[in-house]
Design a protein around this motif. Structure first.
Motif, mmCIF file in Angstrom:
data_model
loop_
_atom_site.group_PDB
_atom_site.id
_atom_site.type_symbol
_atom_site.label_atom_id
_atom_site.label_comp_id
_atom_site.label_asym_id
_atom_site.label_seq_id
_atom_site.Cartn_x
_atom_site.Cartn_y
_atom_site.Cartn_z
ATOM 1 N N LEU A 133 0.817 -1.214 0.000
ATOM 2 C CA LEU A 133 0.000 0.000 0.000
ATOM 3 C C LEU A 133 0.850 1.263 0.000
ATOM 4 C CD1 LEU A 133 -2.930 -1.040 2.378
ATOM 5 C CD2 LEU A 133 -3.077 -0.498 -0.055
ATOM 6 N N ASN A 134 2.073 1.165 0.501
ATOM 7 C CA ASN A 134 2.979 2.321 0.411
ATOM 8 C C ASN A 134 3.170 2.743 -1.035
ATOM 9 O OD1 ASN A 134 3.513 2.752 3.112
ATOM 10 N ND2 ASN A 134 5.299 1.406 3.157
ATOM 11 N N TYR A 135 3.410 1.767 -1.900
ATOM 12 C CA TYR A 135 3.613 2.081 -3.319
ATOM 13 C C TYR A 135 2.364 2.720 -3.919
ATOM 14 C CZ TYR A 135 7.901 -0.647 -3.087
ATOM 15 O OH TYR A 135 9.152 -1.101 -2.753
ATOM 16 N N VAL A 136 1.199 2.196 -3.525
ATOM 17 C CA VAL A 136 -0.052 2.757 -4.046
ATOM 18 C C VAL A 136 -0.179 4.226 -3.643
ATOM 19 C CG1 VAL A 136 -2.561 2.584 -3.986
ATOM 20 C CG2 VAL A 136 -1.170 0.501 -3.984
ATOM 21 N N ALA A 137 0.076 4.508 -2.379
ATOM 22 C CA ALA A 137 -0.054 5.889 -1.892
ATOM 23 C C ALA A 137 0.946 6.817 -2.565
ATOM 24 C CB ALA A 137 0.150 5.911 -0.373
ATOM 25 N N ILE A 138 2.191 6.385 -2.674
ATOM 26 C CA ILE A 138 3.227 7.243 -3.273
ATOM 27 C C ILE A 138 2.939 7.504 -4.745
ATOM 28 C CG2 ILE A 138 5.686 7.349 -3.863
ATOM 29 C CD1 ILE A 138 6.212 5.726 -1.281
ATOM 30 N N LEU A 139 2.553 6.463 -5.468
ATOM 31 C CA LEU A 139 2.277 6.634 -6.899
ATOM 32 C C LEU A 139 0.994 7.435 -7.134
ATOM 33 C CD1 LEU A 139 3.282 3.081 -8.189
ATOM 34 C CD2 LEU A 139 4.542 5.219 -8.438
ATOM 35 N N PHE A 140 0.014 7.240 -6.257
ATOM 36 C CA PHE A 140 -1.234 7.996 -6.405
ATOM 37 C C PHE A 140 -0.989 9.496 -6.213
ATOM 38 C CE2 PHE A 140 -5.249 9.588 -4.357
ATOM 39 C CZ PHE A 140 -5.999 9.592 -5.521
ATOM 40 N N THR A 141 -0.233 9.845 -5.181
ATOM 41 C CA THR A 141 0.068 11.266 -4.965
ATOM 42 C C THR A 141 0.970 11.809 -6.080
ATOM 43 O OG1 THR A 141 1.899 10.629 -3.497
ATOM 44 C CG2 THR A 141 -0.204 11.186 -2.457
ATOM 45 N N ALA A 142 1.838 10.943 -6.630
ATOM 46 C CA ALA A 142 2.681 11.382 -7.751
ATOM 47 C C ALA A 142 1.815 11.747 -8.959
ATOM 48 C CB ALA A 142 3.675 10.275 -8.114
ATOM 49 N N TYR A 143 0.746 10.960 -9.182
ATOM 50 C CA TYR A 143 -0.180 11.282 -10.280
ATOM 51 C C TYR A 143 -0.898 12.604 -9.999
ATOM 52 C CZ TYR A 143 -4.678 11.386 -12.621
ATOM 53 O OH TYR A 143 -5.777 11.799 -13.314
ATOM 54 N N LEU A 144 -1.376 12.766 -8.765
ATOM 55 C CA LEU A 144 -2.124 13.980 -8.428
ATOM 56 C C LEU A 144 -1.278 15.234 -8.617
ATOM 57 C CD1 LEU A 144 -3.978 12.820 -5.178
ATOM 58 C CD2 LEU A 144 -4.943 13.112 -7.459
ATOM 59 N N VAL A 145 -0.020 15.161 -8.211
ATOM 60 C CA VAL A 145 0.831 16.348 -8.297
ATOM 61 C C VAL A 145 1.378 16.546 -9.721
ATOM 62 C CG1 VAL A 145 3.036 15.247 -7.740
ATOM 63 C CG2 VAL A 145 2.620 17.595 -7.015
ATOM 64 N N ALA A 146 1.299 15.504 -10.534
ATOM 65 C CA ALA A 146 1.816 15.620 -11.910
ATOM 66 C C ALA A 146 0.771 16.154 -12.877
ATOM 67 C CB ALA A 146 2.312 14.261 -12.398
ATOM 68 N N ILE A 147 -0.527 15.916 -12.592
ATOM 69 C CA ILE A 147 -1.553 16.308 -13.571
ATOM 70 C C ILE A 147 -2.617 17.239 -12.967
ATOM 71 C CG2 ILE A 147 -3.320 15.437 -15.166
ATOM 72 C CD1 ILE A 147 -1.569 13.013 -15.617
ATOM 73 N N PRO A 148 -3.508 16.740 -12.106
ATOM 74 C CA PRO A 148 -4.633 17.634 -11.731
ATOM 75 C C PRO A 148 -4.258 18.780 -10.808
ATOM 76 C CG PRO A 148 -4.859 15.509 -10.633
ATOM 77 C CD PRO A 148 -3.689 15.394 -11.534
ATOM 78 N N PHE A 149 -3.234 18.616 -9.962
ATOM 79 C CA PHE A 149 -2.910 19.660 -8.987
ATOM 80 C C PHE A 149 -1.526 20.258 -9.213
ATOM 81 C CE2 PHE A 149 -6.048 16.940 -6.926
ATOM 82 C CZ PHE A 149 -6.970 17.872 -6.489
ATOM 83 N N LYS A 150 -0.970 20.077 -10.358
ATOM 84 C CA LYS A 150 0.386 20.563 -10.640
ATOM 85 C C LYS A 150 0.411 22.097 -10.735
ATOM 86 C CE LYS A 150 3.945 20.456 -14.240
ATOM 87 N NZ LYS A 150 5.084 20.542 -13.346
ATOM 88 N N ASP A 151 1.447 22.688 -10.178
ATOM 89 C CA ASP A 151 1.686 24.112 -10.331
ATOM 90 C C ASP A 151 2.295 24.322 -11.720
ATOM 91 O OD1 ASP A 151 2.361 26.746 -10.257
ATOM 92 O OD2 ASP A 151 3.681 26.622 -8.505
ATOM 93 N N VAL A 152 1.496 24.849 -12.638
ATOM 94 C CA VAL A 152 1.939 24.945 -14.034
ATOM 95 C C VAL A 152 3.069 25.950 -14.207
ATOM 96 C CG1 VAL A 152 -0.271 24.200 -14.973
ATOM 97 C CG2 VAL A 152 0.115 26.628 -14.484
ATOM 98 N N THR A 153 3.292 26.803 -13.223
ATOM 99 C CA THR A 153 4.376 27.783 -13.347
ATOM 100 C C THR A 153 5.720 27.212 -12.898
ATOM 101 O OG1 THR A 153 4.016 28.651 -11.104
ATOM 102 C CG2 THR A 153 2.739 29.639 -12.902
ATOM 103 N N ALA A 154 5.695 25.990 -12.322
ATOM 104 C CA ALA A 154 6.930 25.381 -11.822
ATOM 105 C C ALA A 154 7.416 24.308 -12.790
ATOM 106 C CB ALA A 154 6.690 24.768 -10.444
#
Length: 364
Positions: free
Chosen positions: A147-168
């Protein structure tokens, strides 16, 4: 008098001997790079404790490690091996970003609200392996690691696409609001009031395990679940509760990093705080107040190693090996002591064919 000597021997002398043994081996590692071991160790001590800024950095590094150590210890107390604090930490950190960025409130309300959201998410995440362990007897070591991998990869997706700071340019979210920041009380260092939160949590858990019926149930379930069941303790519920508390503290650990250090969620922000918490918990033998000392030792060790890397010619790889050896020795000493004292954990290790005979011999 005999009991006092035994306490000193088991709680102080043996860890000190383990550290001395590790440093003795580390001396040969440093000599491999043709450096003076005394000079190198001096730089390590100077890096950890040499002045206000160095001491503050050691404190700063120890905050997440103390919190994850406490999270791990709560589960260990009931005989549950929670290797999933890292997952609760990541999801708690992201929950802290969501509430810290999108919810507007005065600081006196906003800060507790963000911490509560992180604790809730961390607890819910830990409930999954806790429930499957208590009800279906699923090995929690496997489920929590996966489940650690699931959590880390899930947050990686969230920060890469829907919640990414487009100016960074990197994978990170926008900043949280200033009302969600944890106050830094030792400027210009980054030490924040999360340190007091960690200390208060440790004191609370010490009282909880010593003075409350729930704490007694936790301890009894961890020492002997069959006896606990015989005297009327609901072992399954106790295990689930311990995982909920463990996950909640893991979530708070992640929130403190976002609210006190980073002010935003950054992909892969944790160097492995959840796993370092396991080492700290074993070193302190799951004693909440001992985890404060062990966590600071761990943070100081990391700070000193970084300073040694900058000020000596010892290669970084050898420094990493040196730190790993010190951690291995002190953790192994704590683990063997814990196995001796905890019947449920010893029985779990005995079920592993490779370790069965060794653990049986050690427990005799």
């Amino acid at each position: 008098m005999a009991g006092f000597r035994k306490m000193i021997g088991s709680n102080l002398l043996r860890p000190v001997l383990a550290i001395c043994m590790a440093m003795f081996i580390g001396t040969f590692i440093i000599m491999l790079s043709n450096q003076d071991p005394l000079f190198a160790y001096g730089k390590m001590v100077q890096g950890a404790f040499g002045g206000f800024s160095r001491l503050a950095e050691s404190l700063d590094r120890s905050i997440p490690i103390i919190l994850t150590g406490l999270a791990t210890a709560v589960a260990f107390r009931t005989g549950v091996f929670n290797a999933g604090v890292e997952g609760s930490l990541y999801l708690g950190a992201f929950a802290a970003f969501l509430v810290g960025h999108y919810v507007s409130a005065p600081a006196i309300i906003h800060v507790p609200m963000v911490l509560a959201a992180a604790a809730l998410v961390g607890a819910v995440w830990a409930f999954i392996p806790g429930y499957t362990k208590a009800v279906y007897k699923v090995d929690e070591t496997v489920t929590t690691i996966l489940l650690n991998y699931v959590a880390i990869l899930f947050t990686a997706y969230l920060v890469a696409i829907p919640f990414k700071d487009v100016t960074a340019g990197s994978q990170q979210t926008p900043l949280i609001l200033e009302t969600a920041h944890l106050y830094r009380f030792l400027p210009p260092s980054r030490v924040h009031i999360g340190l007091f939160l960690a200390v208060l949590l440790a004191i609370f858990l010490y009282w909880f395990f010593k003075r409350t019926t729930w704490g007694y149930n936790f301890n009894m379930t961890g020492m002997n679940p069959h006896y606990a069941y015989y005297v009327g303790i609901n072992v399954e519920k106790t295990m689930i509760y311990s995982m909920l508390i463990s996950g909640a503290i893991g979530g708070i650990a992640g929130a403190c990093q976002i609210m006190g250090i980073l002010y935003r969620f950054i992909d892969q922000f944790s160097p492995g705080y959840g796993f370092e918490g396991i080492a700290v918990s074993l070193l302190a033998r799951n004693h909440p107040l001992g985890i404060l000392v062990a966590g600071f030792f761990y943070g100081a060790l990391q700070t000193g190693a970084t300073y040694m890397d900058r000020t000596t010619e010892v290669p970084k790889e050898l420094i990493t090996s040196l730190v790993a050896i010190i951690i291995f020795f002190v953790t192994a000493e704590g683990m063997f002591s814990y196995v001796q004292q905890n019947g449920a954990f010893r029985k779990k290790l005995q079920s592993i064919p490779v370790l069965g005979k060794l653990v049986h011999k050690e427990g005799e």
